[in-house]
Design a protein around this motif. Structure first.
Motif, PDB file in Angstrom:
ATOM      1  N   GLU A  26      -1.186  -1.269   1.109  1.00  0.00           N
ATOM      2  CA  GLU A  26      -0.757  -0.593  -0.132  1.00  0.00           C
ATOM      3  C   GLU A  26      -0.852   0.917   0.010  1.00  0.00           C
ATOM      4  O   GLU A  26       0.007   1.654  -0.488  1.00  0.00           O
ATOM      5  N   ARG A  30       2.276   3.553  -0.168  1.00  0.00           N
ATOM      6  CA  ARG A  30       2.242   4.604  -1.194  1.00  0.00           C
ATOM      7  C   ARG A  30       2.395   5.986  -0.548  1.00  0.00           C
ATOM      8  O   ARG A  30       3.147   6.831  -1.042  1.00  0.00           O
ATOM      9  N   LYS A  33       5.956   5.942   1.388  1.00  0.00           N
ATOM     10  CA  LYS A  33       7.095   5.474   0.591  1.00  0.00           C
ATOM     11  C   LYS A  33       8.019   4.576   1.408  1.00  0.00           C
ATOM     12  O   LYS A  33       9.241   4.759   1.437  1.00  0.00           O
TER      13      LYS A  33
END
Length: 376
Positions: A26, A30, A33
């Protein structure tokens, strides 16, 4: 003069390294992108046992109650599988807790814990955290040097940690060499055999640890639900050891160390034979693909008996891992584990591995171009 809290912490604790976990997928997605695949932490890409998850969901509503602190049903089931007494089974938070508790029982200042270089980092951490001296024997060909480890045993050696198959190299030792090693270990030295990856091993002469356990009272066998059962996030595993050892270990673990959800999931997962079979076969096929495709790119993979492949990529292993990260593929650089020129690639699904091959090919091609440009 009054000392600070920091100064009161024993030096052998202050000097311990911090375990470096793999980067969460994750966080990578993040930051960059991008859609990433995580091939860094030796997780089961096919997910957890469906039977285990069904059982876990069924007990979630009872989470206001404390779990069975004695893990009786699970110990009874595991004991029946291995033909031992429930009192010979220790249930812990994966293998990691058991590694730590075994060291606390057997070691202390003036004692020695023995393991190999290039093996699972919590072994050496557990030894040092107990206040004992750490002895490490170099590997040979990315494998445990069992004859040299036997030679390194002294009267002060109380625990020996072995991983078979080994993390992070993926290699395994056979029955004959292990039995020769055990014959040179005194009865007052505990041999901790971590078999977290045993389900994935294909070599035909793997040690039959259950049979050896019946012959030797100084063997502690570790298993986990994190790998083939796909429940790494639930944190549960077990050890098989002699009753006095297990009783002592139970005095040191925290009360209710394993949740009721984890216990229910583990109980059901042990009966999910189809899931285990599917995971082993899927791993066999994709491990072979990774080994072959990586070799085609001019790299040197080590023959693996696990759900990952150890690959030597050269002095710029960390940089290559970083470039793969930007391509959306997370692998594990191994400098912190003593292999600055290697990476570890966990076996993913066919689709995840396809992405790995494209990304690795692109990264290596770019680096080759940089090298040629520099040469000019």
């Amino acid at each position: 003069m009054t000392k600070t809290i920091e100064e009161l912490i024993p030096e052998y604790i202050r000097g311990l390294p911090v375990y470096v976990p793999g980067k969460p997928i994750e966080e990578v997605e993040r930051e960059l992108k991008i859609h990433a695949v995580k091939l860094a932490s030796n997780e089961n890409p096919l997910g957890p046992s469906p039977k285990g998850m069904e059982a876990a969901r069924a007990v979630l509503n009872d989470s206001n109650r404390y779990p069975d602190g004695g893990t009786l049903r699970l110990r009874e089931k595991i004991a029946a599988m291995h033909e031992v007494s429930p009192d010979e089974i220790f249930i812990g938070l994966g293998s990691s807790e058991i590694i730590d508790v075994a060291a606390r029982v057997m070691l202390g200042p003036g004692k020695i814990g023995l393991t190999s270089e290039g093996t699972y980092a919590p072994f050496s951490t557990a030894i040092r955290a107990s206040g004992a001296a750490l002895e490490q024997v170099p590997m040979v060909g990315f494998k445990f040097d069992l004859p040299e480890m036997a030679h390194a045993i002294t009267n002060a050696t109380r625990v020996i940690y072995l991983a078979n198959p080994n993390n992070p190299t993926g290699t395994a030792f056979g029955a004959e060499e292990f039995e020769r090693f055990l014959s040179r270990v005194a009865s007052d030295t505990l041999v901790v055999l971590d078999e977290a990856y045993i389900h994935y091993a294909e070599r035909e002469d793997m040690p039959q640890s259950g049979e050896l356990y019946r012959l030797r009272k100084n063997l502690l066998i570790l298993r986990t639900f994190s790998k083939v059962y796909g429940m790494a996030g639930i944190r549960i595993g077990y050890g098989i050891g002699q009753v006095p050892l297990v009783a002592a270990m139970n005095k040191l673990r925290t009360p209710f160390n394993v949740s009721g959800v984890a216990q229910a999931a583990a109980l059901a997962a042990l009966d999910d034979h189809e899931h285990v079979k599917r995971c082993i076969e899927g791993n066999r096929v994709e491990r072979k693909r990774i080994t072959e495709e990586v070799a085609k790119l001019g790299l040197t993979p080590v023959k693996s008996e696990t759900n990952f492949v150890f690959v030597e990529v050269g002095p710029e292993a960390k940089a290559i891992s970083g470039e793969l990260l930007r391509e959306g593929v997370i692998v594990r650089p191994l400098g912190w584990m003593g292999f600055p020129e290697a990476i570890r690639i966990s076996v993913g699904t066919a689709e995840e591995n396809d992405k790995l091959f494209v990304a690795l090919s692109r990264v290596l091609a770019k680096r080759k171009g940089k090298t040629e440009l520099t040469a000019r």
